[in-house]
Design a protein around this motif. Sequence first.
Motif, PDB file in Angstrom:
ATOM      1  N   GLY A   1     -20.067  48.162  48.216  1.00  0.00           N
ATOM      2  CA  GLY A   1     -19.939  47.107  47.222  1.00  0.00           C
ATOM      3  C   GLY A   1     -18.782  46.177  47.554  1.00  0.00           C
ATOM      4  O   GLY A   1     -17.678  46.645  47.854  1.00  0.00           O
ATOM      5  N   ILE A   2     -18.987  44.872  47.464  1.00  0.00           N
ATOM      6  CA  ILE A   2     -17.952  43.893  47.807  1.00  0.00           C
ATOM      7  C   ILE A   2     -16.797  43.956  46.808  1.00  0.00           C
ATOM      8  O   ILE A   2     -15.613  43.910  47.183  1.00  0.00           O
ATOM      9  CB  ILE A   2     -18.545  42.468  47.859  1.00  0.00           C
ATOM     10  CG1 ILE A   2     -19.620  42.370  48.947  1.00  0.00           C
ATOM     11  CG2 ILE A   2     -17.443  41.428  48.088  1.00  0.00           C
ATOM     12  CD1 ILE A   2     -19.115  42.622  50.335  1.00  0.00           C
ATOM     13  N   THR A   3     -17.117  44.062  45.515  1.00  0.00           N
ATOM     14  CA  THR A   3     -16.074  44.069  44.488  1.00  0.00           C
ATOM     15  C   THR A   3     -15.455  45.448  44.329  1.00  0.00           C
ATOM     16  O   THR A   3     -14.225  45.607  44.322  1.00  0.00           O
ATOM     17  CB  THR A   3     -16.664  43.599  43.145  1.00  0.00           C
ATOM     18  OG1 THR A   3     -17.197  42.293  43.299  1.00  0.00           O
ATOM     19  CG2 THR A   3     -15.589  43.601  42.053  1.00  0.00           C
ATOM     20  N   SER A   4     -16.294  46.479  44.225  1.00  0.00           N
ATOM     21  CA  SER A   4     -15.791  47.825  43.953  1.00  0.00           C
ATOM     22  C   SER A   4     -15.289  48.540  45.190  1.00  0.00           C
ATOM     23  O   SER A   4     -14.432  49.429  45.103  1.00  0.00           O
ATOM     24  CB  SER A   4     -16.904  48.670  43.317  1.00  0.00           C
ATOM     25  OG  SER A   4     -17.956  48.894  44.264  1.00  0.00           O
ATOM     26  N   GLY A   5     -15.792  48.195  46.343  1.00  0.00           N
ATOM     27  CA  GLY A   5     -15.435  48.893  47.558  1.00  0.00           C
ATOM     28  C   GLY A   5     -16.073  50.262  47.672  1.00  0.00           C
ATOM     29  O   GLY A   5     -15.769  51.019  48.601  1.00  0.00           O
ATOM     30  N   GLN A   6     -16.960  50.588  46.749  1.00  0.00           N
ATOM     31  CA  GLN A   6     -17.592  51.891  46.752  1.00  0.00           C
ATOM     32  C   GLN A   6     -18.832  51.916  47.644  1.00  0.00           C
ATOM     33  O   GLN A   6     -19.498  50.906  47.834  1.00  0.00           O
ATOM     34  CB  GLN A   6     -17.980  52.295  45.321  1.00  0.00           C
ATOM     35  CG  GLN A   6     -16.791  52.467  44.387  1.00  0.00           C
ATOM     36  CD  GLN A   6     -17.235  52.879  42.994  1.00  0.00           C
ATOM     37  OE1 GLN A   6     -18.416  52.999  42.718  1.00  0.00           O
ATOM     38  NE2 GLN A   6     -16.258  53.084  42.108  1.00  0.00           N
ATOM     39  N   THR A   7     -19.107  53.109  48.161  1.00  0.00           N
ATOM     40  CA  THR A   7     -20.343  53.296  48.916  1.00  0.00           C
ATOM     41  C   THR A   7     -21.523  53.237  47.956  1.00  0.00           C
ATOM     42  O   THR A   7     -21.516  53.877  46.897  1.00  0.00           O
ATOM     43  CB  THR A   7     -20.326  54.656  49.639  1.00  0.00           C
ATOM     44  OG1 THR A   7     -19.250  54.665  50.571  1.00  0.00           O
ATOM     45  CG2 THR A   7     -21.632  54.895  50.365  1.00  0.00           C
ATOM     46  N   ILE A   8     -22.521  52.470  48.330  1.00  0.00           N
ATOM     47  CA  ILE A   8     -23.689  52.279  47.476  1.00  0.00           C
ATOM     48  C   ILE A   8     -24.705  53.385  47.742  1.00  0.00           C
ATOM     49  O   ILE A   8     -25.036  53.683  48.892  1.00  0.00           O
ATOM     50  CB  ILE A   8     -24.338  50.912  47.716  1.00  0.00           C
ATOM     51  CG1 ILE A   8     -23.310  49.791  47.516  1.00  0.00           C
ATOM     52  CG2 ILE A   8     -25.555  50.706  46.821  1.00  0.00           C
ATOM     53  CD1 ILE A   8     -22.727  49.728  46.137  1.00  0.00           C
ATOM     54  N   VAL A   9     -25.168  53.995  46.660  1.00  0.00           N
ATOM     55  CA  VAL A   9     -26.242  54.987  46.784  1.00  0.00           C
ATOM     56  C   VAL A   9     -27.570  54.231  46.844  1.00  0.00           C
ATOM     57  O   VAL A   9     -27.976  53.578  45.876  1.00  0.00           O
ATOM     58  CB  VAL A   9     -26.247  55.967  45.597  1.00  0.00           C
ATOM     59  CG1 VAL A   9     -27.389  56.963  45.734  1.00  0.00           C
ATOM     60  CG2 VAL A   9     -24.902  56.698  45.524  1.00  0.00           C
ATOM     61  N   GLU A  10     -28.212  54.286  47.997  1.00  0.00           N
ATOM     62  CA  GLU A  10     -29.441  53.535  48.206  1.00  0.00           C
ATOM     63  C   GLU A  10     -30.659  54.304  47.681  1.00  0.00           C
ATOM     64  O   GLU A  10     -30.658  55.541  47.628  1.00  0.00           O
ATOM     65  CB  GLU A  10     -29.643  53.264  49.703  1.00  0.00           C
ATOM     66  CG  GLU A  10     -28.520  52.483  50.355  1.00  0.00           C
ATOM     67  CD  GLU A  10     -28.513  51.025  49.943  1.00  0.00           C
ATOM     68  OE1 GLU A  10     -29.479  50.586  49.303  1.00  0.00           O
ATOM     69  OE2 GLU A  10     -27.534  50.330  50.244  1.00  0.00           O
ATOM     70  N   THR A  11     -31.672  53.534  47.301  1.00  0.00           N
ATOM     71  CA  THR A  11     -32.971  54.115  46.960  1.00  0.00           C
ATOM     72  C   THR A  11     -33.951  53.757  48.065  1.00  0.00           C
ATOM     73  O   THR A  11     -34.207  52.566  48.315  1.00  0.00           O
ATOM     74  CB  THR A  11     -33.484  53.581  45.614  1.00  0.00           C
ATOM     75  OG1 THR A  11     -32.540  53.918  44.589  1.00  0.00           O
ATOM     76  CG2 THR A  11     -34.845  54.181  45.283  1.00  0.00           C
ATOM     77  N   PHE A  12     -34.464  54.753  48.742  1.00  0.00           N
ATOM     78  CA  PHE A  12     -35.359  54.517  49.877  1.00  0.00           C
ATOM     79  C   PHE A  12     -36.790  54.912  49.518  1.00  0.00           C
ATOM     80  O   PHE A  12     -37.003  55.925  48.832  1.00  0.00           O
ATOM     81  CB  PHE A  12     -34.925  55.346  51.097  1.00  0.00           C
ATOM     82  CG  PHE A  12     -33.737  54.782  51.820  1.00  0.00           C
ATOM     83  CD1 PHE A  12     -33.915  53.887  52.876  1.00  0.00           C
ATOM     84  CD2 PHE A  12     -32.449  55.131  51.458  1.00  0.00           C
ATOM     85  CE1 PHE A  12     -32.826  53.365  53.544  1.00  0.00           C
ATOM     86  CE2 PHE A  12     -31.357  54.614  52.118  1.00  0.00           C
ATOM     87  CZ  PHE A  12     -31.536  53.726  53.170  1.00  0.00           C
ATOM     88  N   THR A  13     -37.712  54.115  50.013  1.00  0.00           N
ATOM     89  CA  THR A  13     -39.128  54.473  49.938  1.00  0.00           C
ATOM     90  C   THR A  13     -39.643  54.586  51.357  1.00  0.00           C
ATOM     91  O   THR A  13     -39.616  53.604  52.112  1.00  0.00           O
ATOM     92  CB  THR A  13     -39.936  53.406  49.176  1.00  0.00           C
ATOM     93  OG1 THR A  13     -39.425  53.287  47.843  1.00  0.00           O
ATOM     94  CG2 THR A  13     -41.405  53.796  49.116  1.00  0.00           C
ATOM     95  N   ASP A  14     -40.076  55.781  51.730  1.00  0.00           N
ATOM     96  CA  ASP A  14     -40.610  55.959  53.082  1.00  0.00           C
ATOM     97  C   ASP A  14     -41.774  55.014  53.318  1.00  0.00           C
ATOM     98  O   ASP A  14     -42.684  54.895  52.489  1.00  0.00           O
ATOM     99  CB  ASP A  14     -41.092  57.407  53.281  1.00  0.00           C
ATOM    100  CG  ASP A  14     -39.920  58.379  53.361  1.00  0.00           C
ATOM    101  OD1 ASP A  14     -38.773  57.910  53.353  1.00  0.00           O
ATOM    102  OD2 ASP A  14     -40.177  59.595  53.431  1.00  0.00           O
ATOM    103  N   SER A  15     -41.728  54.313  54.417  1.00  0.00           N
ATOM    104  CA  SER A  15     -42.788  53.335  54.709  1.00  0.00           C
ATOM    105  C   SER A  15     -42.887  53.120  56.212  1.00  0.00           C
ATOM    106  O   SER A  15     -41.866  52.939  56.881  1.00  0.00           O
ATOM    107  CB  SER A  15     -42.480  51.998  54.018  1.00  0.00           C
ATOM    108  OG  SER A  15     -43.454  51.034  54.343  1.00  0.00           O
ATOM    109  N   ILE A  16     -44.089  53.180  56.716  1.00  0.00           N
ATOM    110  CA  ILE A  16     -44.340  52.939  58.135  1.00  0.00           C
ATOM    111  C   ILE A  16     -45.071  51.615  58.286  1.00  0.00           C
ATOM    112  O   ILE A  16     -46.039  51.329  57.566  1.00  0.00           O
ATOM    113  CB  ILE A  16     -45.179  54.073  58.762  1.00  0.00           C
ATOM    114  CG1 ILE A  16     -44.478  55.414  58.586  1.00  0.00           C
ATOM    115  CG2 ILE A  16     -45.422  53.798  60.243  1.00  0.00           C
ATOM    116  CD1 ILE A  16     -43.115  55.498  59.231  1.00  0.00           C
TER     117      ILE A  16
END
Length: 253
Positions: A40-55
């Motif tokens: 995060g630019i403001t918080s500096g925290q690592t962002i927990v991503e949401t992934f959808t498997d896709s080929i």
Amino acid sequence: VSKGSSKTIALKCNVASSISAGDIFRWGINNGETYTGATGITSGQTIVETFTDSIGQNMTGATGGTMAVTLDTDSPGYAIIAAGTTGVTLAKIRFAAANEDIDLKQVALEITSAASNTPIDLIGRKVTLWDGSVQVGEAVFPTGDNATSSAITNFRIARDGAKVLTIKSDIAAISNSGPLTASGDLLIIGYDGGNVGLNGTYGTGVASGNTVNGGETDRNPSGVRIMKAYPTLAKLSVPNSGALTVGTQSGKS
């Protein structure tokens, strides 16, 4: 990535020259649970991503483009023309490209039914080649019934598309001194499928840089019959003034 927006990242690569035609490649997103590359630019925290498997879609390897040649459906049919006529359209040849864009560089032509026509039917033994209203080359029949064009310019066939090359000529006049001395020649000039490659019909693949040969089947139109003079018929409109009357014939009872 700005707040409240999205951004697309394109994945590109260089394809190895060692691939075989038919090899299939695909890329996608898989098992992103441990990804920690967004902050995060403001918080500096690592962002927990949401992934959808896709080929992604399959991409099939090819050694280069291919070029098919046919007679265009708009190519003119049989016609009678007057000797000395200029700018006569003799044929329209359709070039189709697959796998990549192709620049047509040269085309081989032939006069068919040689017993009924010769190169002297053409002024200067020459035909011109056109992309619509733009001339892109020419071909001269120097001694016989076969010709290879000059270098063709600015004739690019889009991948999975087609383009039409129009063949035109100026027809020789008929005179006692010749070289054309009599009516009746049936002039047929078409695509010579027996002459492909660097000495005949070929193009260059825009992506691969490979030489792409034309199709190996002849493509010929119906031709034009050259006449010094010929009658023409025209339908006249029926006059709408006056009245029709019943006539009589003498000598009948």
